[in-house]
Enzyme design. Structure first.
Site, PDB file in Angstrom:
ATOM      1  N   PHE A  19       0.718  -1.113   0.039  1.00  0.00           N
ATOM      2  CA  PHE A  19       0.214  -0.033  -0.112  1.00  0.00           C
ATOM      3  C   PHE A  19       0.956   1.190  -0.034  1.00  0.00           C
ATOM      4  CE2 PHE A  19      -2.375   3.447   1.739  1.00  0.00           C
ATOM      5  CZ  PHE A  19      -3.592   3.342   1.145  1.00  0.00           C
TER       6      PHE A  19
ATOM      7  N   ASP B  44       9.225   2.989   1.592  1.00  0.00           N
ATOM      8  CA  ASP B  44       8.228   3.697   2.157  1.00  0.00           C
ATOM      9  C   ASP B  44       7.949   3.519   3.638  1.00  0.00           C
ATOM     10  OD1 ASP B  44       5.819   4.559   2.603  1.00  0.00           O
ATOM     11  OD2 ASP B  44       4.673   3.845   0.747  1.00  0.00           O
TER      12      ASP B  44
ATOM     13  N   LYS C 158       2.762  10.998   7.762  1.00  0.00           N
ATOM     14  CA  LYS C 158       1.854  10.864   8.967  1.00  0.00           C
ATOM     15  C   LYS C 158       2.635  11.441   9.976  1.00  0.00           C
ATOM     16  CE  LYS C 158      -0.199   6.375   7.314  1.00  0.00           C
ATOM     17  NZ  LYS C 158      -1.487   7.052   6.911  1.00  0.00           N
TER      18      LYS C 158
END
Length: 885
Positions: A132, A220, A249
């Site tokens: 993802f 990532d 985030k």
């Protein structure tokens, strides 16, 4: 007022009682409007490193406000952005040192893809299956999950995927296409994939392999970075340094959005630096917050991060203990630090809870679990996006050990509920009070059916069968814990589960027929009661049934079967044909089996059907009509009975009577007359001739008038008063669409044989088993194999309903046309189905009533009443079939 913010999401939250209004947040806790405090073990998917409203972050924001520094001054220098870039260069591994800022994780991924392509001159982006990386178009193409890509014209052709953690797969694709691949994009831990950790040394080997082929390695760390794993970065301890490190985030401190793509000088390209920009990226406020976030993480030599490792170990030990105690509930515990995934077992094979099986099969088990934890224990969590059986446990890095222990206690209670299959406790909070749910079922997506046209090709021998609750008792049979429902809770449950829509209910493993054919399939649930499928609910039921058929077609079913009210609502399947798979209502085999069972029982009890009075209740319906045509071949007298409340019934019954009079003479020429009725109609046809009888509408009426005119009582009649028909009937076949009992067995005359085909039954249960009246269920099938329907197995495991039996039979026989459609089932198809049943070993089930088998003793006692009623001189004390043998 309808929701103006994403109504689809709003309805889903309301359905699972996840729509609680939170009004305050502080650290690892939030409060609702009533003041109840909740532990937040979701932390906005890891974006709240210090929980809600951390004072250090607000202090940084207030400092910006007090300074009145310019917030956005492109194309001039951004001093706060430069300071944050300098700090990131200091704390990231190796020579990662050049930063491009973004506004989100997905935008950060987009920047990395652009940089990789311009730097290498190659187009292909390699990523992992089940990974993802975001939901913008470029990031979505790199996200190896079709669930998010379908319908958005992605992935683009320039994307490849390999299994996560598989170095051999990486080596193979690099050997084959390395000169065309710009970058390999990989998560150090797959977050949305289910918190999947790679093998030891995987990240180092990835970087080394990519370097050999000139492919840029991109880590990532949008979820794993900045303390979440108990290290500043998940790759902090790796020997090799990736070419790019992606952050977002947590970098915003839980208050502002910000992302950062940090690059090694060897991977930088000035063409990218000159052409890529973003209006809000690198703004002063976000960068000051990013600096404050790093300061808090690294304060006191990174003490907070060390605490994350210790608290993560404590949490993990508690979860491992739960798994050891409840191995049937918890399948795995994974993760590092305070990024933990809890994977639950697959409950679809459980035979003692339909709710757990349905939820597990259709991706609803983790939403139910999250709902239970939220409403019963005030713990906020959520499923991971890519796995239907994993919930994420990602509390704030500042969570205390006491708060972790509180979460562990809540999870222990959850495990007790699941281990006991106590579905009542699991869902009670959803149904205990009034729910703010939509007044009507949502309209289906108009694109959905069009998408079904591109469904995968059907697999030979695969089938799906649509089921539903036939009566309230089915709810308790399929989930015994629901016996605890109050009346209000039960009504709310029926309303709630209806809004879930259709879904897979149970996998039926391969079965083999007597002829050696194989078939396998699914039960698909349409969660409605018969009463909900009538009147105003008929339209919604028809739509839900259509969606169930589409679901089966998408799974590759080569045959879809309907049963009970799914057949009635769709007019015997007429409303759902042409959706990609042949349909059967199952009514033909049901009727064939019922008639055969009735004839067998009549013979066993000495009731000569050829001179008996047979009444068919519901004769204008699909099953009743076909049964009437079949029984007319052998009956002594036949009465067709219909619904007195329907003004069209007399005309419908008259049409069936016309068909009987037209069919019997032609059949008699082929195989000879048998019953009194058949002989009378043959004689009348020959005596009166076509000139007097005519043909078509009114044939039966004319024949009866002519018979009466010469003093002969017609042996065929049709009526609506049920009591009149039952008064003189020796044999009764009941096959109506009523969802209530129509016949009281205590009111029947001794020696009456009753075959009930209806679902739910049309004959009421008696307080005790009657010997003077024989009632049995019919239309049930004994296939040549055991069939286990799990919590939906209301019959013995070696039996099934006739409608399911026909679905199985047609799948085994590889029939490719629709069958048993509409109300006018043909005798030719009935004979064809009967031949197929004999070929493949399908037989009528042994007689039973409400699940209790009819015994030889009961047959013997009933035979006494038959003989007494018919004035026989002697009584039988044994089964006539066995006596003859």
């Amino acid at each position: 007022m309808k929701p103006t913010l994403n109504p689809s999401r709003r309805e889903l939250l309301a359905l699972f009682a996840l729509d609680i209004e939170m009004t305050r947040g502080s650290g690892p806790t939030v409060q609702d409007a009533a003041g109840r405090e909740y532990l937040d073990f979701l932390s906005q998917y890891g974006a709240l490193p210090f929980g809600h409203n951390p004072p250090e972050i607000w202090s940084a924001i207030q400092g910006v406000a007090e300074e009145q520094a310019p917030l956005m001054i492109q194309p001039l220098r951004g001093l706060a952005a430069e300071a944050l870039a300098d700090r990131l260069a200091e704390v990231t591994p190796g020579d990662l040192s050049i930063t491009t800022f973004a506004n989100s994780g997905a935008e950060t991924v987009e920047a990395a893809i652009k940089l990789a392509r311009v730097r290498t001159g190659r187009r292909l982006i390699l990523s992992t299956e089940n990974g993802f990386h975001g939901k913008t178009l470029g990031a979505l193409s790199a996200t190896g999950k079709p669930l998010y890509q379908d319908g958005f014209a992605v992935p683009h052709a320039d994307h490849l995927y390999i299994p996560y953690g598989d170095l051999d797969a990486l080596r193979a694709v690099l050997d084959r296409d390395g000169d065309r691949i710009a970058a390999f994009l990989v998560e150090p831990i797959q977050g949305e994939g289910g918190v999947i950790c790679p093998p030891d040394g995987y990240l180092d080997d990835v970087v080394a392999l990519c370097r050999e082929h000139g492919v840029l390695s991109v880590f990532d760390e949008i979820q794993t970075g900045l303390g979440r794993t108990g290290r500043l970065f998940a790759c902090s301890d790796s020997r090799e340094v990736p070419d790019m490190l992606l952050l977002a985030k947590a970098l915003g401190g839980g208050v502002v959005p910000i992302g950062a793509c940090v690059v090694r000088p060897s991977a930088w390209d000035d063409r990218f630096g000159q052409r890529h920009s973003s209006t809000f990226a690198g703004n002063t406020l976000a960068c000051r917050v990013g600096l404050a976030t790093l300061d808090r993480l690294l304060q006191d030599d990174g003490e907070l991060i060390d605490d994350v490792a210790a608290k993560g170990a404590h949490f993990r030990a508690g979860l491992d203990q739960l798994q050891a105690e409840y191995p049937t509930v918890i399948r795995d515990v994974r993760g590092e630090g305070l990024m933990i995934g809890l994977e639950f077992q697959a409950f679809e094979a459980w035979s003692h809870s339909a709710v757990l099986g349905f939820a597990s099969l259709n991706g609803g088990i983790t939403p139910l679990i999250s709902s239970y934890l939220l409403n019963r224990h005030a713990i906020v969590t959520a499923p991971v996006f890519n796995s239907t059986r994993v919930i994420r446990l990602q509390p704030a890095l500042t969570v205390s050990l006491a708060q972790i222990d509180r979460a562990l206690a809540a999870l222990r209670d959850l495990c007790e509920v699941l281990a006991a299959s106590d579905s009542y406790r699991l869902v009670r909070h959803l149904v205990s009070g009034p729910r703010m749910l939509p007044d009507a079922l949502p309209e289906p997506d108009p694109v959905e059916f069009a998408a079904m046209q591109n469904a995968p090709a059907a697999r030979d021998g695969s089938f799906a069968f649509l089921i539903h609750y036939t009566e309230e008792a089915d709810i308790f049979r399929s989930d015994p814990s629901f016996e605890q429902f109050s009346d209000v809770e039960l009504a709310n449950w029926c309303d709630w589960v209806k809004r879930l829509g259709p879904g897979f209910a149970r996998r039926i493993p391969p079965v083999r027929s007597k002829a050696g054919a194989l078939a396998d399939g699914w039960l698909v649930s349409v969660p409605m009661l018969p009463g909900e499928m009538r009147g105003k609910g008929r339209k919604a039921a028809k739509r839900m049934i259509g969606e169930g058929v589409d679901l089966a077609v998408a799974e590759g079913a080569s045959r879809v079967g309907l049963g009970a009210f799914t057949s009635i609502v769709t007019r015997g399947g007429e409303a759902v044909t042409g959706r990609g798979a042949p349909i059967t209502s199952g009514n033909t085999l049901t009727t064939v089996s019922a008639v055969k069972s009735l004839e067998n029982m009549a013979m066993r009890t000495g009731l000569a059907i050829e001179d008996a009075h047979v009444a068919v209740i519901g004769a204008s319906g699909a099953i009743g009509r076909l049964a009437s045509l079949m029984l007319a071949r052998s009956a002594g007298r036949l009465t067709l009975v219909g619904n007195a409340a329907n003004p069209f019934t007399p005309g419908l019954l008259s049409r069936v009577a016309d068909e009987v009079c037209a069919e019997l003479p032609a059949q008699a020429r082929r195989d000879g007359a048998s019953g009194e009725l058949r002989r009378q109609i043959v004689r009348a046809t020959e005596a009166f001739g076509p000139e007097r009888l005519g043909s078509g509408s009114g044939l039966a009426e004319r024949m009866c008038d002519l018979l009466q005119s010469r003093g002969e009582a017609p042996l065929l009649d049709w009526t609506t008063p049920l009591e009149e028909a039952l008064e003189t009937a020796d044999i009764v076949l009941v096959a109506t669409s009523a969802d209530t009992a129509l016949i009281d067995p205590l009111a029947l005359k001794p020696g009456t044989l009753v075959c009930d085909v209806a679902r739910p039954p049309n004959v009421a249960p008696a307080a005790r088993r009657l010997d003077r009246v024989m009632v049995f269920d019919a239309g049930l099938i004994r296939p040549p194999f055991d069939i286990d329907l799990g919590p939906f197995q209301t019959l013995p495991k070696n039996l099934c309903w006739g409608c399911l039996g026909e679905t199985l039979l047609l799948a085994l026989a590889r029939e490719i046309r629709d069958f048993s459609i509409g109300s006018r089932l043909s005798l030719a198809d009935a004979d064809h189905i009967a031949a197929l049943a004999e070929l493949h070993g399908f037989e009528p089930a042994p007689a039973q009533w409400y699940g209790e088998a009819v015994t030889l003793r009961q047959i013997t006692e009933f035979t006494r009443h038959v003989r007494a009623r018919r004035g026989a001189g002697s009584l039988l004390f044994e089964d006539p079939i066995e006596r003859r043998a």
